[in-house]
Design a protein around this motif. Structure first.
Motif, PDB file in Angstrom:
ATOM      1  N   GLY A 270       2.767   1.880   9.593  1.00 50.73           N
ATOM      2  CA  GLY A 270       1.424   2.083  10.109  1.00 50.73           C
ATOM      3  C   GLY A 270       1.060   1.143  11.236  1.00 50.73           C
ATOM      4  O   GLY A 270       1.880   0.759  12.045  1.00 50.73           O
ATOM      5  N   ASP A 271      -0.215   0.768  11.284  1.00 51.02           N
ATOM      6  CA  ASP A 271      -0.691  -0.146  12.317  1.00 51.02           C
ATOM      7  C   ASP A 271      -1.029  -1.510  11.721  1.00 51.02           C
ATOM      8  O   ASP A 271      -1.864  -2.234  12.228  1.00 51.02           O
ATOM      9  CB  ASP A 271      -1.922   0.438  13.028  1.00 51.02           C
ATOM     10  CG  ASP A 271      -3.062   0.728  12.056  1.00 51.02           C
ATOM     11  OD1 ASP A 271      -2.898   0.433  10.849  1.00 51.02           O
ATOM     12  OD2 ASP A 271      -4.108   1.237  12.496  1.00 51.02           O
ATOM     13  N   HIS A 272      -0.394  -1.841  10.613  1.00 52.34           N
ATOM     14  CA  HIS A 272      -0.558  -3.113   9.912  1.00 52.34           C
ATOM     15  C   HIS A 272      -1.908  -3.231   9.203  1.00 52.34           C
ATOM     16  O   HIS A 272      -2.237  -4.297   8.701  1.00 52.34           O
ATOM     17  CB  HIS A 272      -0.365  -4.304  10.870  1.00 52.34           C
ATOM     18  CG  HIS A 272       0.963  -4.282  11.576  1.00 52.34           C
ATOM     19  ND1 HIS A 272       2.150  -4.470  10.904  1.00 52.34           N
ATOM     20  CD2 HIS A 272       1.281  -4.070  12.873  1.00 52.34           C
ATOM     21  CE1 HIS A 272       3.156  -4.385  11.768  1.00 52.34           C
ATOM     22  NE2 HIS A 272       2.648  -4.133  12.967  1.00 52.34           N
ATOM     23  N   SER A 273      -2.685  -2.158   9.153  1.00 53.89           N
ATOM     24  CA  SER A 273      -3.931  -2.190   8.400  1.00 53.89           C
ATOM     25  C   SER A 273      -3.651  -1.745   6.962  1.00 53.89           C
ATOM     26  O   SER A 273      -2.688  -1.031   6.692  1.00 53.89           O
ATOM     27  CB  SER A 273      -4.970  -1.263   9.041  1.00 53.89           C
ATOM     28  OG  SER A 273      -4.515   0.080   9.031  1.00 53.89           O
ATOM     29  N   TRP A 274      -4.499  -2.191   6.051  1.00 52.81           N
ATOM     30  CA  TRP A 274      -4.349  -1.848   4.643  1.00 52.81           C
ATOM     31  C   TRP A 274      -5.299  -0.718   4.300  1.00 52.81           C
ATOM     32  O   TRP A 274      -6.444  -0.699   4.750  1.00 52.81           O
ATOM     33  CB  TRP A 274      -4.654  -3.067   3.768  1.00 52.81           C
ATOM     34  CG  TRP A 274      -3.655  -4.172   3.915  1.00 52.81           C
ATOM     35  CD1 TRP A 274      -3.678  -5.200   4.803  1.00 52.81           C
ATOM     36  CD2 TRP A 274      -2.467  -4.354   3.141  1.00 52.81           C
ATOM     37  NE1 TRP A 274      -2.583  -6.010   4.644  1.00 52.81           N
ATOM     38  CE2 TRP A 274      -1.823  -5.522   3.620  1.00 52.81           C
ATOM     39  CE3 TRP A 274      -1.881  -3.644   2.086  1.00 52.81           C
ATOM     40  CZ2 TRP A 274      -0.627  -5.985   3.078  1.00 52.81           C
ATOM     41  CZ3 TRP A 274      -0.695  -4.116   1.549  1.00 52.81           C
ATOM     42  CH2 TRP A 274      -0.079  -5.276   2.042  1.00 52.81           C
ATOM     43  N   VAL A 275      -4.841   0.227   3.492  1.00 55.26           N
ATOM     44  CA  VAL A 275      -5.684   1.325   3.047  1.00 55.26           C
ATOM     45  C   VAL A 275      -5.606   1.413   1.527  1.00 55.26           C
ATOM     46  O   VAL A 275      -4.694   0.864   0.900  1.00 55.26           O
ATOM     47  CB  VAL A 275      -5.250   2.667   3.666  1.00 55.26           C
ATOM     48  CG1 VAL A 275      -5.274   2.583   5.186  1.00 55.26           C
ATOM     49  CG2 VAL A 275      -3.858   3.077   3.180  1.00 55.26           C
ATOM     50  N   SER A 276      -6.562   2.115   0.952  1.00 52.61           N
ATOM     51  CA  SER A 276      -6.550   2.300  -0.491  1.00 52.61           C
ATOM     52  C   SER A 276      -5.436   3.248  -0.896  1.00 52.61           C
ATOM     53  O   SER A 276      -5.331   4.364  -0.382  1.00 52.61           O
ATOM     54  CB  SER A 276      -7.894   2.859  -0.971  1.00 52.61           C
ATOM     55  OG  SER A 276      -7.808   3.268  -2.330  1.00 52.61           O
ATOM     56  N   GLY A 277      -4.601   2.802  -1.822  1.00 58.68           N
ATOM     57  CA  GLY A 277      -3.544   3.649  -2.355  1.00 58.68           C
ATOM     58  C   GLY A 277      -3.875   4.173  -3.737  1.00 58.68           C
ATOM     59  O   GLY A 277      -3.011   4.713  -4.419  1.00 58.68           O
ATOM     60  N   GLY A 278      -5.159   4.010  -4.126  1.00 51.39           N
ATOM     61  CA  GLY A 278      -5.514   4.390  -5.492  1.00 51.39           C
ATOM     62  C   GLY A 278      -5.004   3.332  -6.456  1.00 51.39           C
ATOM     63  O   GLY A 278      -5.085   2.140  -6.188  1.00 51.39           O
ATOM     64  N   PHE A 279      -4.466   3.737  -7.579  1.00 53.27           N
ATOM     65  CA  PHE A 279      -3.941   2.813  -8.595  1.00 53.27           C
ATOM     66  C   PHE A 279      -4.953   1.695  -8.849  1.00 53.27           C
ATOM     67  O   PHE A 279      -4.673   0.516  -8.667  1.00 53.27           O
ATOM     68  CB  PHE A 279      -2.564   2.271  -8.190  1.00 53.27           C
ATOM     69  CG  PHE A 279      -1.501   3.329  -8.181  1.00 53.27           C
ATOM     70  CD1 PHE A 279      -0.798   3.647  -9.331  1.00 53.27           C
ATOM     71  CD2 PHE A 279      -1.235   4.045  -7.020  1.00 53.27           C
ATOM     72  CE1 PHE A 279       0.171   4.657  -9.333  1.00 53.27           C
ATOM     73  CE2 PHE A 279      -0.276   5.065  -6.999  1.00 53.27           C
ATOM     74  CZ  PHE A 279       0.430   5.366  -8.164  1.00 53.27           C
ATOM     75  N   PHE A 280      -6.153   2.124  -9.287  1.00 50.94           N
ATOM     76  CA  PHE A 280      -7.228   1.202  -9.629  1.00 50.94           C
ATOM     77  C   PHE A 280      -7.064   0.705 -11.060  1.00 50.94           C
ATOM     78  O   PHE A 280      -6.451   1.351 -11.906  1.00 50.94           O
ATOM     79  CB  PHE A 280      -8.587   1.914  -9.546  1.00 50.94           C
ATOM     80  CG  PHE A 280      -8.964   2.439  -8.187  1.00 50.94           C
ATOM     81  CD1 PHE A 280      -9.673   1.654  -7.291  1.00 50.94           C
ATOM     82  CD2 PHE A 280      -8.625   3.733  -7.821  1.00 50.94           C
ATOM     83  CE1 PHE A 280     -10.042   2.153  -6.051  1.00 50.94           C
ATOM     84  CE2 PHE A 280      -8.986   4.242  -6.576  1.00 50.94           C
ATOM     85  CZ  PHE A 280      -9.698   3.441  -5.694  1.00 50.94           C
ATOM     86  N   VAL A 281      -7.677  -0.455 -11.320  1.00 47.35           N
ATOM     87  CA  VAL A 281      -7.929  -0.903 -12.681  1.00 47.35           C
ATOM     88  C   VAL A 281      -9.423  -1.160 -12.755  1.00 47.35           C
ATOM     89  O   VAL A 281      -9.993  -1.818 -11.871  1.00 47.35           O
ATOM     90  CB  VAL A 281      -7.146  -2.171 -13.044  1.00 47.35           C
ATOM     91  CG1 VAL A 281      -7.401  -2.546 -14.502  1.00 47.35           C
ATOM     92  CG2 VAL A 281      -5.649  -1.989 -12.802  1.00 47.35           C
ATOM     93  N   CYS A 282     -10.078  -0.635 -13.771  1.00 49.51           N
ATOM     94  CA  CYS A 282     -11.543  -0.689 -13.836  1.00 49.51           C
ATOM     95  C   CYS A 282     -12.036  -1.126 -15.210  1.00 49.51           C
ATOM     96  O   CYS A 282     -11.428  -0.801 -16.238  1.00 49.51           O
ATOM     97  CB  CYS A 282     -12.146   0.680 -13.532  1.00 49.51           C
ATOM     98  SG  CYS A 282     -11.703   1.386 -11.933  1.00 49.51           S
ATOM     99  N   GLU A 283     -13.159  -1.813 -15.196  1.00 51.52           N
ATOM    100  CA  GLU A 283     -13.905  -2.079 -16.408  1.00 51.52           C
ATOM    101  C   GLU A 283     -14.917  -0.949 -16.604  1.00 51.52           C
ATOM    102  O   GLU A 283     -15.354  -0.320 -15.637  1.00 51.52           O
ATOM    103  CB  GLU A 283     -14.623  -3.426 -16.314  1.00 51.52           C
ATOM    104  CG  GLU A 283     -13.693  -4.617 -16.135  1.00 51.52           C
ATOM    105  CD  GLU A 283     -12.667  -4.746 -17.245  1.00 51.52           C
ATOM    106  OE1 GLU A 283     -13.026  -4.483 -18.422  1.00 51.52           O
ATOM    107  OE2 GLU A 283     -11.505  -5.087 -16.945  1.00 51.52           O
TER     108      GLU A 283
END
Length: 255
Positions: free
Chosen positions: A178-191
């Motif tokens: 990519g362009d070295h930026s970070w995006v959300s890949g999902g794989f959350f952990v939630c309370e």
């Protein structure tokens, strides 16, 4: 711990497949991509799944309702109606499938599952595979102590990158990250407290709920530098199928 999978979208960008089945049921290597995601989690001992169904959700229900039967030796006495499963190689999964509506937004689907989510849970999308270390992700989440953690990824670019020195090429990188930026890949952990940010069926998880968590300093970011790919288009499916067929699918962390 429960693993919640969003599996109800229309999948309009891969309509070649999704007009027949929900996108999470599009197959890679003869198995739905949803199955691949579940295998990834079960490798880390997470086998209690909540699938949030919507568009053509009956296909998901049919698949898993009959999954044990299709992966077993069976004996049927047609005279008495007696039916026995002799042995099977089906995974020891517990699967809850919720009908959350065809047009419900992602946050609304998650809110529908509230009665089932009374402790820390994992959350991801039904169309993305990764070799993310879920055990390390969970350890990170608990160490950070925030309401939610999102896995950040750097997707591979679709085109080769050319480096230039004047008019001469000085380097060529095939499909850089990519362009070295970070995006959300999902794989959350939630309370469970994240559910308080969901107001109704029109709530989009990626918008106001996550923004509220950010404003409140309650969203941690786990940086994953390994493999990640969404299956948004037919081209993505072909790419993932090629990796699987080659025997070098990075997300296959199970044996």
């Amino acid at each position: 711990m429960k693993v919640v999978i969003l599996a109800g979208g229309l999948g309009t960008r891969i309509s070649e497949e999704s007009h027949l089945r929900p996108k999470p049921m599009v197959e890679i290597g003869g198995k739905p991509i949803l199955w691949h995601i579940m295998k990834s989690y079960s490798t880390h001992g997470l086998t209690d799944f909540v699938i949030l169904c919507g568009y053509k959700g009956h296909i998901i229900k049919d698949y898993f309702t009959n999954y044990l039967l299709y992966n077993a030796d069976v004996s049927v006495n047609l005279g008495t109606g007696e039916f026995n499963i002799l042995n099977h190689d089906a995974e020891p999964w517990r699967i809850t499938m919720l009908n959350t509506g065809e047009l419900t937004q992602t946050g609304g689907r998650l809110g529908y599952a509230r009665p089932h989510l009374t402790e820390t849970f994992c959350l991801t999308y039904g169309d993305g595979v990764s070799d993310v270390d879920v055990t390390s992700l969970l350890d990170f989440h608990f160490a950070e102590g925030r309401q939610a953690t999102v896995t950040a990824v750097q997707p591979t670019g679709r085109y080769g990158s050319i480096e230039m020195d004047g008019n001469a090429a000085s380097g060529f990188v095939e499909k850089p990250a990519g362009d070295h930026s970070w995006v959300s890949g999902g794989f959350f952990v939630c309370e469970p407290s994240v559910l308080d940010h969901i107001e109704g069926s029109e709530t989009i998880w990626e918008k106001e709920p996550l923004q509220r968590l950010v404003r409140g300093g309650q969203l941690s970011v786990y940086q994953h530098r390994g493999f990640w790919s969404a299956m948004d288009t037919l081209r993505d499916k072909t790419y993932l199928e090629g990796l699987w067929s080659s025997g070098e699918a990075p997300w296959k962390t199970w044996t």
